[in-house]
Design a protein around this motif. Structure first.
Motif, PDB file in Angstrom:
ATOM      1  N   TYR A 250      15.261   5.248  -2.602  1.00  0.00           N
ATOM      2  CA  TYR A 250      14.283   5.600  -3.657  1.00  0.00           C
ATOM      3  C   TYR A 250      13.037   6.092  -3.384  1.00  0.00           C
ATOM      4  CZ  TYR A 250      17.332   2.131  -6.160  1.00  0.00           C
ATOM      5  OH  TYR A 250      18.514   1.537  -6.846  1.00  0.00           O
ATOM      6  N   ASP A 251      12.349   6.991  -4.464  1.00  0.00           N
ATOM      7  CA  ASP A 251      11.082   7.359  -4.012  1.00  0.00           C
ATOM      8  C   ASP A 251       9.972   6.301  -3.870  1.00  0.00           C
ATOM      9  OD1 ASP A 251      10.125   7.365  -6.947  1.00  0.00           O
ATOM     10  OD2 ASP A 251      11.417   8.674  -7.179  1.00  0.00           O
ATOM     11  N   SER A 252       8.998   6.782  -3.664  1.00  0.00           N
ATOM     12  CA  SER A 252       7.725   5.813  -3.521  1.00  0.00           C
ATOM     13  C   SER A 252       7.552   5.202  -4.994  1.00  0.00           C
ATOM     14  CB  SER A 252       6.366   6.670  -2.942  1.00  0.00           C
ATOM     15  OG  SER A 252       6.787   6.834  -1.694  1.00  0.00           O
ATOM     16  N   PHE A 253       7.367   6.151  -6.011  1.00  0.00           N
ATOM     17  CA  PHE A 253       6.846   5.776  -7.399  1.00  0.00           C
ATOM     18  C   PHE A 253       8.174   4.586  -7.792  1.00  0.00           C
ATOM     19  CE2 PHE A 253       7.645   5.574 -11.872  1.00  0.00           C
ATOM     20  CZ  PHE A 253       6.217   5.336 -12.409  1.00  0.00           C
ATOM     21  N   THR A 254       9.318   4.912  -7.749  1.00  0.00           N
ATOM     22  CA  THR A 254      10.457   3.774  -8.006  1.00  0.00           C
ATOM     23  C   THR A 254      10.314   2.628  -7.323  1.00  0.00           C
ATOM     24  OG1 THR A 254      11.884   5.717  -8.753  1.00  0.00           O
ATOM     25  CG2 THR A 254      12.659   3.553  -8.523  1.00  0.00           C
TER      26      THR A 254
ATOM     27  N   TYR B  20      -6.746   0.853   4.434  1.00  0.00           N
ATOM     28  CA  TYR B  20      -6.112  -0.433   3.363  1.00  0.00           C
ATOM     29  C   TYR B  20      -5.026  -1.047   3.972  1.00  0.00           C
ATOM     30  CZ  TYR B  20      -8.273   2.796   0.173  1.00  0.00           C
ATOM     31  OH  TYR B  20      -9.317   3.805  -0.456  1.00  0.00           O
ATOM     32  N   VAL B  21      -4.293  -0.832   5.238  1.00  0.00           N
ATOM     33  CA  VAL B  21      -3.084  -1.530   5.747  1.00  0.00           C
ATOM     34  C   VAL B  21      -3.874  -2.695   6.800  1.00  0.00           C
ATOM     35  CG1 VAL B  21      -1.337  -1.618   7.507  1.00  0.00           C
ATOM     36  CG2 VAL B  21      -1.770   0.623   5.922  1.00  0.00           C
ATOM     37  N   GLU B  22      -3.609  -3.736   6.458  1.00  0.00           N
ATOM     38  CA  GLU B  22      -3.809  -5.001   7.138  1.00  0.00           C
ATOM     39  C   GLU B  22      -2.791  -6.142   7.468  1.00  0.00           C
ATOM     40  OE1 GLU B  22      -5.296  -7.866   3.287  1.00  0.00           O
ATOM     41  OE2 GLU B  22      -6.526  -6.239   3.884  1.00  0.00           O
TER      42      GLU B  22
ATOM     43  N   SER C 128       0.599  -6.897   4.935  1.00  0.00           N
ATOM     44  CA  SER C 128       0.755  -6.140   3.963  1.00  0.00           C
ATOM     45  C   SER C 128       2.150  -5.251   4.067  1.00  0.00           C
ATOM     46  CB  SER C 128      -0.353  -5.088   3.731  1.00  0.00           C
ATOM     47  OG  SER C 128      -0.627  -4.555   4.820  1.00  0.00           O
ATOM     48  N   LEU C 129       2.609  -4.471   3.247  1.00  0.00           N
ATOM     49  CA  LEU C 129       3.725  -3.473   3.193  1.00  0.00           C
ATOM     50  C   LEU C 129       3.118  -2.054   2.963  1.00  0.00           C
ATOM     51  CD1 LEU C 129       6.873  -3.359   3.406  1.00  0.00           C
ATOM     52  CD2 LEU C 129       6.910  -3.589   0.965  1.00  0.00           C
ATOM     53  N   LEU C 130       3.484  -1.259   4.152  1.00  0.00           N
ATOM     54  CA  LEU C 130       3.324   0.002   3.641  1.00  0.00           C
ATOM     55  C   LEU C 130       4.532   0.955   3.305  1.00  0.00           C
ATOM     56  CD1 LEU C 130       1.171   2.750   4.079  1.00  0.00           C
ATOM     57  CD2 LEU C 130       2.065   2.870   6.405  1.00  0.00           C
ATOM     58  N   ILE C 131       4.070   1.491   1.981  1.00  0.00           N
ATOM     59  CA  ILE C 131       5.371   2.367   1.564  1.00  0.00           C
ATOM     60  C   ILE C 131       5.038   3.777   1.933  1.00  0.00           C
ATOM     61  CG2 ILE C 131       6.457   3.043  -0.593  1.00  0.00           C
ATOM     62  CD1 ILE C 131       5.447   0.343  -1.760  1.00  0.00           C
TER      63      ILE C 131
ATOM     64  N   VAL D   1       0.967  -1.280  -0.064  1.00  0.00           N
ATOM     65  CA  VAL D   1       0.192  -0.077  -0.177  1.00  0.00           C
ATOM     66  C   VAL D   1       1.053   1.357   0.087  1.00  0.00           C
ATOM     67  CG1 VAL D   1      -1.695   1.123   1.331  1.00  0.00           C
ATOM     68  CG2 VAL D   1      -1.830  -1.331   1.411  1.00  0.00           C
ATOM     69  N   ILE D   2       0.731   2.169  -0.892  1.00  0.00           N
ATOM     70  CA  ILE D   2       1.406   3.552  -0.819  1.00  0.00           C
ATOM     71  C   ILE D   2       0.668   4.532   0.051  1.00  0.00           C
ATOM     72  CG2 ILE D   2       2.179   5.508  -2.172  1.00  0.00           C
ATOM     73  CD1 ILE D   2       2.628   3.285  -4.370  1.00  0.00           C
TER      74      ILE D   2
END
Length: 436
Positions: free
Chosen positions: A166-170, A112-114, A117-120, A100-101
């Motif tokens: 890195y940034d979130s998009f990358t 959205y976080v469960e 999962s992995l929060l970015i 999840v971003i």
């Protein structure tokens, strides 16, 4: 008796998921040299048993099965994003279900976080803390750190918190690329996925006779068996044509075909199918690096596997797929042809269509044309391409394949490439037909 290398691999496989492994520790416990331990650990990494992370070390992870190969462990995520672990190292072996971003308000983000999962997210300490409390790992982008409180919580809950420059998009792009690569691997079925294991295989030893062969045939209904020596190394194959005319007491060693063709477990099923069709073989012994028997595959198993792959709903996109997706299939007076534009990604440094792309277009279009006559897999064996005129970037081309000959085992096709009605390239392709 197993070699030291095999003993180390077995030892690693028996370790609990999450265990840390070091060369020195393995060398000491199994009384082997550090060089031997290092080579075995590297082999375990290639088999997906362990993952090595900078500043953390090597961790025993869960080996992916074919049905969940697209899932990543947090240890693999660290390597994918060139990250380092800030806390929760004990949970690196765990598998993430989704990522999840976090580019929204905290309350909305947590919906959205469960668990799993992995929060970015960036340097938002409260988001880090809440995510861990929800059972999710955290990937901090931009190279930021987190608070000591969050690091301590990560260690307590055994959920990793990772930092990447890195940034979130990358980061999201890198993880998506890794998952897509795994889906392609899922599509590419390997011999190890379909082999009949040793415990369920029938094989003969050098001590067996023609009588034993007849007994096996009556029991299982076919007459093709590998022959092994006292160390389980494959030294031959015996089939019905080898046995004909020999007395019951003759040892199989005297009648078998010596130095048979074998296949390794990490070879693709498509390659094995190609080999079996080319050589006219119905059964292949599967061996390890020392030619010891691991099991067998039959032509029937191979064809079933190829049919199964075609029914998979989820597949990764290869470069060949990406190229052909730019071309539309159309029907003309002489059959199907393909029309599309040369994109910047398809060109070389001069702005002309690259030789690799053109060869791919020839191979894919030729195979599609052959499949109009024969519903089977086409394995190109020889492609001769003539580059008559350069084709520039953003040019629209037409590819016209013309089937010259197709039989039960082989196909031959001529491919012509046109730009504005002018012939710019011509090719000839022969392919092997692997029927499903």
């Amino acid at each position: 008796m197993a070699t030291k290398h095999e003993q180390i691999l077995q030892h690693i496989e028996e370790l609990e998921v999450g265990s840390k492994i070091s060369v020195r520790q393995v060398a000491k416990e199994l009384e082997v040299s550090e060089g031997t331990a290092y080579r075995a650990i590297k082999e375990a990494e290639s088999q997906g048993l362990v993952s090595t992370i900078e500043r953390v070390g090597t961790v025993r992870i869960e080996k992916k099965k074919k049905q969940n190969i697209e899932r990543l462990t947090f240890a693999e995520v660290v390597n994918i994003v060139d990250g380092h672990v800030l806390g929760g190292r004990e949970g690196l072996y765990k598998t993430l279900n989704k990522f999840v971003i976090g580019a929204m308000k905290l309350e909305a983000m947590m919906r959205y976080v469960e668990a799993g999962s992995l929060l970015i997210v960036g340097n938002r300490y409260q988001a880090h803390k809440l995510s861990l409390q929800h059972g999710a790992a955290v990937l901090i982008t931009g190279g930021f750190d987190t608070s000591e409180e969050v690091k301590k919580l990560a260690d307590e809950l055994q959920m990793p918190i990772i930092s990447s420059s890195y940034d979130s998009f990358t980061v999201a792009t890198l993880i998506n690329r890794a998952i897509d690569d795994r889906l392609i691997k899922k599509e590419i079925m390997m011999v190890e996925d379909i082999l009949i294991p040793l415990k369920d295989s029938y094989y003969l030893s050098v001590n067996h006779t023609v009588r034993d062969w007849h007994r096996f045939v009556e029991s299982i209904g076919h007459g093709r068996f590998p022959v092994v020596d006292e160390n389980m190394k494959v030294i031959g194959v015996v089939t019905t044509k080898d046995i004909v005319g020999h007395e019951y007491e003759v040892p199989v060693e005297k009648v078998m075909t010596k130095n048979p063709i074998t296949v390794m477990a990490r070879v693709s099923v498509a390659s094995a199918a190609h080999m079996m069709v080319w050589e006219g073989i119905e059964m292949l012994p599967v061996v390890d690096n020392h030619r010891r028997l691991l099991g067998v595959i039959t032509r029937q198993d191979v064809l079933k596997a190829l049919q199964y792959v075609q029914k998979q709903p989820q597949m990764g996109e290869t470069f060949a797929n990406q190229i052909m997706n730019r071309f539309q299939e159309e029907k003309g007076e002489k059959g199907i042809y393909f029309r599309g534009e040369i994109t910047p990604q398809m060109t070389n440094h001069l702005g002309n269509i690259s030789s690799g792309v053109l060869t791919t277009l020839v191979s894919e279009s030729g195979s599609m044309a052959l499949r109009q006559f024969k519903k089977a897999d086409m394995v190109p064996e020889n492609i001769t391409v003539y580059f008559l005129k350069p084709v520039q970037i953003e040019s629209t081309i037409e590819i016209h394949p013309r089937v010259l000959e197709v039989s039960r085992k082989f196909g031959k096709v001529e491919v012509e490439v046109y730009h504005q009605g002018t012939l710019v390239s011509k090719a000839m392709m022969t392919a092997q037909v692997i029927e499903r």
